[in-house]
Design an enzyme around this catalytic site. Structure first.
Site, PDB file in Angstrom:
ATOM      1  N   CYS D  20       0.812  -1.212   0.000  1.00 26.68           N
ATOM      2  CA  CYS D  20       0.000   0.000   0.000  1.00 26.68           C
ATOM      3  C   CYS D  20       0.848   1.266   0.000  1.00 26.68           C
ATOM      4  O   CYS D  20       1.993   1.292   0.480  1.00 26.68           O
ATOM      5  CB  CYS D  20      -0.877   0.060   1.245  1.00 26.68           C
ATOM      6  SG  CYS D  20      -2.024  -1.295   1.392  1.00 26.68           S
ATOM      7  N   GLY D  46       1.322  -0.015  -5.012  1.00 25.07           N
ATOM      8  CA  GLY D  46       0.033  -0.701  -5.113  1.00 25.07           C
ATOM      9  C   GLY D  46      -0.608  -0.393  -6.443  1.00 25.07           C
ATOM     10  O   GLY D  46      -0.992   0.740  -6.682  1.00 25.07           O
ATOM     11  N   ASN D 124      -1.391   1.687   5.516  1.00 26.23           N
ATOM     12  CA  ASN D 124      -0.297   0.947   4.908  1.00 26.23           C
ATOM     13  C   ASN D 124       0.331   0.097   6.015  1.00 26.23           C
ATOM     14  O   ASN D 124       0.734   0.637   7.046  1.00 26.23           O
ATOM     15  CB  ASN D 124       0.741   1.922   4.327  1.00 26.23           C
ATOM     16  CG  ASN D 124       2.026   1.248   3.824  1.00 26.23           C
ATOM     17  OD1 ASN D 124       3.080   1.854   3.818  1.00 26.23           O
ATOM     18  ND2 ASN D 124       1.950  -0.019   3.407  1.00 26.23           N
ATOM     19  N   GLY D 125       0.387  -1.208   5.789  1.00 23.74           N
ATOM     20  CA  GLY D 125       0.922  -2.112   6.799  1.00 23.74           C
ATOM     21  C   GLY D 125       0.020  -3.303   6.958  1.00 23.74           C
ATOM     22  O   GLY D 125      -0.804  -3.590   6.084  1.00 23.74           O
ATOM     23  N   CYS D 259      11.551  -0.998   8.157  1.00 24.08           N
ATOM     24  CA  CYS D 259      11.699  -2.097   7.191  1.00 24.08           C
ATOM     25  C   CYS D 259      12.906  -1.866   6.283  1.00 24.08           C
ATOM     26  O   CYS D 259      12.933  -0.912   5.504  1.00 24.08           O
ATOM     27  CB  CYS D 259      10.425  -2.170   6.336  1.00 24.08           C
ATOM     28  SG  CYS D 259      10.605  -3.233   4.882  1.00 24.08           S
ATOM     29  N   TYR D 265      14.214  -2.362  -2.194  1.00 26.23           N
ATOM     30  CA  TYR D 265      13.346  -2.541  -3.353  1.00 26.23           C
ATOM     31  C   TYR D 265      12.070  -1.708  -3.349  1.00 26.23           C
ATOM     32  O   TYR D 265      11.687  -1.157  -4.371  1.00 26.23           O
ATOM     33  CB  TYR D 265      12.972  -4.021  -3.479  1.00 26.23           C
ATOM     34  CG  TYR D 265      12.024  -4.313  -4.609  1.00 26.23           C
ATOM     35  CD1 TYR D 265      12.467  -4.301  -5.935  1.00 26.23           C
ATOM     36  CD2 TYR D 265      10.677  -4.585  -4.368  1.00 26.23           C
ATOM     37  CE1 TYR D 265      11.600  -4.560  -6.983  1.00 26.23           C
ATOM     38  CE2 TYR D 265       9.804  -4.841  -5.413  1.00 26.23           C
ATOM     39  CZ  TYR D 265      10.266  -4.829  -6.721  1.00 26.23           C
ATOM     40  OH  TYR D 265       9.412  -5.083  -7.752  1.00 26.23           O
ATOM     41  N   SER D 306      14.887  -2.536 -11.403  1.00 25.36           N
ATOM     42  CA  SER D 306      15.260  -2.312 -10.013  1.00 25.36           C
ATOM     43  C   SER D 306      16.739  -2.584  -9.725  1.00 25.36           C
ATOM     44  O   SER D 306      17.280  -2.063  -8.758  1.00 25.36           O
ATOM     45  CB  SER D 306      14.372  -3.144  -9.092  1.00 25.36           C
ATOM     46  OG  SER D 306      14.379  -4.479  -9.525  1.00 25.36           O
ATOM     47  N   ASP D 368      20.811  -8.154  -9.536  1.00 28.10           N
ATOM     48  CA  ASP D 368      19.372  -8.094  -9.272  1.00 28.10           C
ATOM     49  C   ASP D 368      19.165  -7.692  -7.811  1.00 28.10           C
ATOM     50  O   ASP D 368      20.079  -7.804  -6.989  1.00 28.10           O
ATOM     51  CB  ASP D 368      18.732  -9.459  -9.553  1.00 28.10           C
ATOM     52  CG  ASP D 368      17.228  -9.339  -9.846  1.00 28.10           C
ATOM     53  OD1 ASP D 368      16.669  -8.232  -9.709  1.00 28.10           O
ATOM     54  OD2 ASP D 368      16.633 -10.359 -10.231  1.00 28.10           O
ATOM     55  N   ASP D 369      17.951  -7.206  -7.487  1.00 27.71           N
ATOM     56  CA  ASP D 369      17.752  -6.729  -6.116  1.00 27.71           C
ATOM     57  C   ASP D 369      17.500  -7.854  -5.123  1.00 27.71           C
ATOM     58  O   ASP D 369      17.860  -7.760  -3.959  1.00 27.71           O
ATOM     59  CB  ASP D 369      16.607  -5.722  -6.069  1.00 27.71           C
ATOM     60  CG  ASP D 369      15.347  -6.304  -6.620  1.00 27.71           C
ATOM     61  OD1 ASP D 369      14.563  -6.862  -5.838  1.00 27.71           O
ATOM     62  OD2 ASP D 369      15.159  -6.227  -7.848  1.00 27.71           O
ATOM     63  N   CYS D 405       7.057 -11.951   5.212  1.00 31.66           N
ATOM     64  CA  CYS D 405       6.770 -10.720   5.941  1.00 31.66           C
ATOM     65  C   CYS D 405       5.305 -10.724   6.352  1.00 31.66           C
ATOM     66  O   CYS D 405       4.439 -11.096   5.574  1.00 31.66           O
ATOM     67  CB  CYS D 405       7.039  -9.513   5.038  1.00 31.66           C
ATOM     68  SG  CYS D 405       6.608  -7.939   5.836  1.00 31.66           S
ATOM     69  N   CYS D 462      13.857  -3.611  10.938  1.00 33.21           N
ATOM     70  CA  CYS D 462      13.183  -4.892  10.793  1.00 33.21           C
ATOM     71  C   CYS D 462      13.802  -5.582   9.594  1.00 33.21           C
ATOM     72  O   CYS D 462      13.751  -5.053   8.476  1.00 33.21           O
ATOM     73  CB  CYS D 462      11.668  -4.723  10.577  1.00 33.21           C
ATOM     74  SG  CYS D 462      10.862  -6.323  10.253  1.00 33.21           S
ATOM     75  N   CYS D 465      12.495 -10.739   7.093  1.00 31.35           N
ATOM     76  CA  CYS D 465      12.468 -11.546   5.869  1.00 31.35           C
ATOM     77  C   CYS D 465      13.816 -12.219   5.625  1.00 31.35           C
ATOM     78  O   CYS D 465      13.895 -13.247   4.962  1.00 31.35           O
ATOM     79  CB  CYS D 465      12.028 -10.712   4.680  1.00 31.35           C
ATOM     80  SG  CYS D 465      12.942  -9.169   4.465  1.00 31.35           S
TER      81      CYS D 465
END
Lengths: 488, 488, 488, 488
Positions: D20, D46, D124-125, D259, D265, D306, D368-369, D405, D462, D465
């Site tokens: 989001c 989004g 968002n979250g 995050c 990314y 990216s 790549d990311d 996540c 955080c 992941c």
């Protein structure tokens, strides 16, 4: 396409269908608005698609062609503002003599740019030599954009050696055979033509300082125009703001053969044809039917909506009470795609419902305008019996429909016509009704005003769908194998 | 929204409008297909939008809500396949008691997830204490998603202390006032309820092994269901595949007050109410009218389509010939946006045209079902006179409409009702007709089967629109300033 | 139309635009699927509309033409199933040489029914004598359906005296002047042609047993086809499943004049032209630029996305670090209609944003592919300065664009081209940048592989947009008043 | 739904997806226009749907919620005029934590009418205790309209005992667990909140006299707003035209856990996070990667788009030339429905094409990311080898993604994550590349500015992941069977 834009009356699959209505106006502000209203009033002549072309001195020619109803397309300010000017013509169609798959390029009016300027034409009728003409024109290098027989006319005009557009149109129309009532326009002229026999209708009206051409008078009423007269068979009128109405006769004179089925079913009951009210003619057919084929019964009930005037006449003449034994769903403008097999068999109920309380225990006379395949008649009979009717008597306001029409009406192949393969008694048994009677050809002619009935030597109307006597040889169809009635 | 989705009958602005139809089925495969058919048959009760919720043991609840006609939305295989299962309910609506701007979130059925599972409800009627309930519920922390009065019911259910959904619904409905016929569903049950006075209709039918609930019987016919009986005023039926139909009586008994206008106009003529054919009732109103208000004339002519049965009755009783003097355009399903001022005045011609040949020189009796604002009646009178009628006599198949309805019918404000501000003679002068007569309240009661006429102490029907006697106090409206009729 | 379907890159109004891409396949199952993929890969050559015609032995010719992106139209199973068969061609277009108002009838491929069968053609390029041809064809009776110059070809073919379609096409193309790469089809043949100078590209590929024609090699890659060779200037290939590829030379030989701007901007960087990687050519342009116009700076930054390869080359040659100082919004496929005046001025920010942290305090070299009107260059310069750049140096990967293209590229009128009215120094001042330098014509020729630079006596490419030397006289335009460069 | 509105980057199925973006403005004319622009700039957060709610003193609250891109919906004058007023908020979403089937009722902002007036919120979250909250709220009688976790907040607010809306929001947010950056509005206030750990971003900006809240700074740039500061973890700001920005701290203080993947990314490269340019951070990751995992090669090539900044950093640090070896199709905004099996395998070619001429014969470093499922990495490797690369070396700008996540990012189930089941060497073999290296966690922390690397006792971000160390217990998920990392 057919799945998305089905015929307006799925249940009326079992009717003959008029293929087109035409309308044009000159000499009024925003002529396209009038044309939209006129086409709305002619919607019964063609529900699949409609188109309007207008001309404005500054903006030139503009056009819009759409699938669907006039009221759903030609009503938005934004669209109508793209069609400015004092001169416009329009067309509604059911389907053309062209290919099955409907395409917007088949929707009229057709437009052509000629060396001396553009012209647009809208055609009601059908050309019986279109296939041959098309082959010839392609051989000479014309590119056809549609599958419509009517496109031949514009290509013939493009190749004419004449200098101005009306003369090119005369030139072109002398090459075509069949039925045509045409409304056309150039930058400054509105043109109307009927074929030499006048098979399809076309009337001239006056609105304010402007002039109107229309398939039927009901479309004059909607814009408040006055009926001036009918365009005569074989007549071409060229109307300009400058010179008014000029009339020419491009064709050799022939006996008139107006389509008698316009009286029976195609035209709207509030239209006037040849000075006669269509409603009154239909009511009179009911009177004749009651005289020719009397029956003892408790209720005269129309098959809605087209059977109503004849049913009123039948009830009045016979003295049997009139009642609405079958109720029509007002919201059945387009088809309901039946989702399951189980429901598919309920088809007719989507459009009609029996007024059970009225029917129960009664001997019912059902008055319908025609029997084509007979599929609908069977279903209605079943509904009426399910509702508890004691007897069912069909009275049909036209003679048996035994021959296809090649002059602008969508008819099934001859084999599909019930009357082409059965006698009246066989049809009665097929429909399993207590009686089934059609009006006689003479009775029908009397009802349309021919006191002496039909002149069999030279019939006063085209009645080929009943008699098999085709006033114009359907040459393309004969090429494809159609067999005329054997000489007697 | 209103510009895009106008009322189906622009010309019928001058009619009262039923606001909703409800339908539900349990115990058949693909129940949603049946609901679509049923809603199609109930389309006259609400043309603006429709919705269906279904439940399938595997797929759970599914719903689809759309603006527009049932036939244009709930007909595609792809949509109907998203509504699987043996249990479904649906709703068509004209407009709600909510805000003017139509929004899809206002389209019923409404759905709520409760602790013991979900439920959906569809409501025909109007709650007269919805504003107060809404305020109370918001105070307690409910979040409303729509502007509809009906949403109160689902919030009341959510807050009920009862254990199962039918009991929660009883709990909720005991808090609401007004008129309601409700069709609801849980995962396994189809529920039907009528308010204690039974203002709005609701009938129970049987189709195969399944059960049906419907606003009217005409929607049973379309799916081939048999009428079992009417749901009684104040009755709740809970129908499951396991236990069949169970009936409870959640409310204190009260005298029934079925809406008498359902007989006059709202219901379809092929529906049966209280054992009486609506068509026959309307024909009988015509008979009563002819007796109460005779007139010398040459033609009885219905204002199509709703005036037809009464006109038939009037003609039969009076002996004056019946004829279709006004022809309706079949393609007028939705409005035609009149593009110019010049054309705007032609409004009525878009829908109706006079059958001039029939009318000319005649003394005409026009039979209409009601007069609301009188705007349409004026226009029709003008058309008839323009066509050359010698005299115009209006006969109205209902008493003067002088009071708004607060029980689920869309009526103009009281000031707009012609009969609220004028006497009958003032109305006649306003319309400039030779005579104008309404059926009496007693005559109307006789026609619906009350041989002794209206019981003025305790009227057998709700006739508040004619009498101003409201069987349920419209408390929200009084809060907003509405004044009840002064006690006499 | 233009409001609904705006150019894909509103911000790229300031670019020259290739007008068309063409693609065709024969000898594979479901050829139209391959064509859809090919057109998707050629979308940069035309974003406004696309069309596909296919032929199947049983189903005959079928076509679909749509406004919008390939991926949004030619992706649904339902549409693609209407385009069966082993032979298909397609076209994407930006706009035609026709009228401003986009109409679906202007969308190619065009189809014509000839006496010996149908044919469809798709055209990349522009005919410089189309107006004269059109007048001549109308005089002879052809009816034009579109406003496109390309339609002349199909009418010329219809009127050819030759017996088969490829010969008719040769006949027709000998009458036209200008630039054309054409992909056409009959019922059994795929045809490719390039004009005698080979202005626009066209390549031949092989996929399985089938053959492919495409504007660029990148569209071979997407379907896994192998590049066979380029169609040569003045060559026509006729490909059938039976006889494979047959090559003819219908035109008098002329020196080749391939459009040099295809290297600079039009073609995709992953395409191969004349054996050279477009990416590598552009990188090499950057190298040449760095040699010709060195500058002291801290960062080389491309104007995304087309300036990237040249910026990489410039950075590599100059030793100045490369960085993405301008970030492009990935979701800017179509225009954002700016709703208020206040926001309108933010235009460029909708598509690009400056990477402020990277730019701040730096001397920045901005590498762009071209300057047309200069409007975008100004805005970018402002953004860069706003972000705190110390200096801004523009380096342009093409010479000044001072002349319009009449061979299939959409260019502004000459007066709108910055380089038509200003010297390099005037342009620098107009843009208010620290320096502005263009690659020289010779430098550009070296980068595309002409080690000796441009042959001024007979240039190896068409570079009219830079030099004003038009290899084909733009006769229609001269008729309309365009003035050629005065002889020196 | 998913068939009609596929994810924007079909090929990026193999990426983690931010769910989001939120944006709000107060104190400017036509605030909704600014919100539309802001959401356009946040579209990468989004792509599935977007919504805007505005408030005007006269018109009250208005909202519009649509599937599809901002630019395709919130750009028409007619829509934007329905969203008047000086205060508006908006939301773009990829998908919610709700049910799979997308429905418009799941599209935020959510709106609730409370006793003291309405409020709208955009979130968002992800709430990690939403399931439990939902059950509790339904038990108490709340009716949920969506399947979104975010709807809990508005119901908690509706039931709060506090008197004004900001206090109700504090009350509600103290009951939720998880990650949230919220933009909300009442009739007069714009409200912003971040969860106590500040997992998701939220910044405050100033535009003219008005104030802005946005997920990222890039959306400030598009409307010309200045960044004021970030909203702090655990902070709530209440902004009114009258009192400006007021800040409160409704939560107990906790260590911040932003995050880290936003740096890698999610965020746009032109955004600023914590004072650092995202582009520069990514370039620095490339520098770290080149130091940690050097390789002998001829070309550094980003996986577009990216991977570009990290590739530039890698190239610069390693001295290996940078080149665009893979070209992205610009028109790949939405999916291309591959029509046949044969073509399905070409999937990746619809979006990317290899720049064969650049790659051929070279030892290529692909940057790549991240690697999620590894499916895309395999396809790219194959394309590069098909094009003739001598060696392929993958360098990944993030550590192995081994854990899902639960804080607002759409991740596959753990089993689908390549790094959850394989070692680095197993992954290399699985992808069949010459080498595969990931940046270390410490390297990543250094690149984001933590010179000392990761503080393993209390990580500064955080990074669940990568590490499996979840700062908030994902209680709903544990209820559903998710297993936390075993304590070591």
């Amino acid at each position: 396409m057919s799945k998305l834009m089905p015929p307006a009356h799925p249940f009326d699959d079992d009717k003959l269908k008029e293929e087109c209505g035409v309308f044009g106006v000159i000499g009024v502000a925003d002529a396209a608005n009038f044309v939209a209203l006129g086409l709305h009033a002619l919607q019964h002549r063609g529900q699949e698609a409609g188109g309007i072309v207008s001309h404005d001195p500054v903006e030139g020619f503009n056009s819009a062609r759409r699938f669907g109803y006039v009221r759903d397309n030609f009503t938005s300010q934004s669209l109508m503002q793209t069609l400015p000017g004092p001169l416009a013509i329009g067309h509604v169609r059911y389907s053309t003599a062209g290919s099955k798959g409907a395409a917007i390029r088949d929707v009229q009016p057709f437009f052509g740019e000629f060396a001396m300027g553009g012209a647009a034409i809208a055609h009601n009728g059908n050309l019986t030599n279109a296939d041959a003409l098309r082959r010839e024109l392609i051989e000479r290098g014309s590119i056809f954009q549609s599958s419509s027989d009517s496109e031949c006319i514009i290509h013939l005009m493009a190749r004419s050696l004449q200098r101005n557009i009306p003369e090119r149109m005369e030139d072109a129309l002398r090459r075509v055979e069949g039925a045509f009532s045409i409304v056309a326009m150039t930058r400054t002229k509105l043109i109307g033509v009927r074929d030499p026999m006048g098979v399809r209708p076309l009337v001239l009206g006056k609105v304010g300082d402007g002039w109107v051409l229309s398939s039927e008078t009901c479309a004059l009423d909607i814009i408040g125009a006055q009926l001036v007269r009918e365009i005569e068979p074989g007549e071409m009128v060229v109307i300009s703001e400058k010179h008014g109405v000029e009339s020419v006769r491009p064709f050799r004179p022939q006996p008139a053969k107006f389509c008698i089925f316009e009286h029976v079913y195609f035209s709207r009951p509030d239209s006037i044809i040849g000075g006669r009210s269509v409603y009154e003619t239909r009511r009179q057919i009911g009177v004749e039917l009651a005289r020719e084929t009397p029956v003892e019964a408790d209720l005269v009930c129309p098959v809605p909506d087209s059977g109503t005037p004849a049913a009123i006449g039948f009830a009045h003449e016979s003295g049997i009470p009139f009642g609405m034994g079958i109720i029509r769903n007002q919201y059945m403008g387009r088809t309901f795609i039946e989702p399951t097999e189980q429901i598919r068999n309920m088809g007719v109920r989507l459009k009609l419902n029996v007024n059970r309380a009225l029917i129960e225990g009664k001997r019912v006379v059902l008055v319908d305008d025609s029997v084509v395949r007979g599929t609908t008649s069977r279903k209605i009979k079943e509904m009426i019996l399910d509702a508890g009717a004691a007897e069912v008597h069909f009275r049909i306001a036209s003679p048996p429909t035994a021959w296809p029409c090649f002059y602008g009406v969508d008819t099934p192949q001859r084999e599909k016509l019930l009357a082409a393969t059965m006698t009246e008694e066989e049809m009665r048994q097929h429909l399993s009704v207590d009686s089934l009677k059609f009006i006689s050809l003479d009775g029908l002619y009397r009802a349309v005003g021919e006191a002496g009935g039909r002149d069999n030597n030279c019939p006063q109307h085209c009645d080929a769908c009943f008699s098999g006597e085709y006033p114009v040889i359907p040459s393309d169809m004969i090429q494809k194998g159609f067999q005329l009635k054997a000489a007697e």
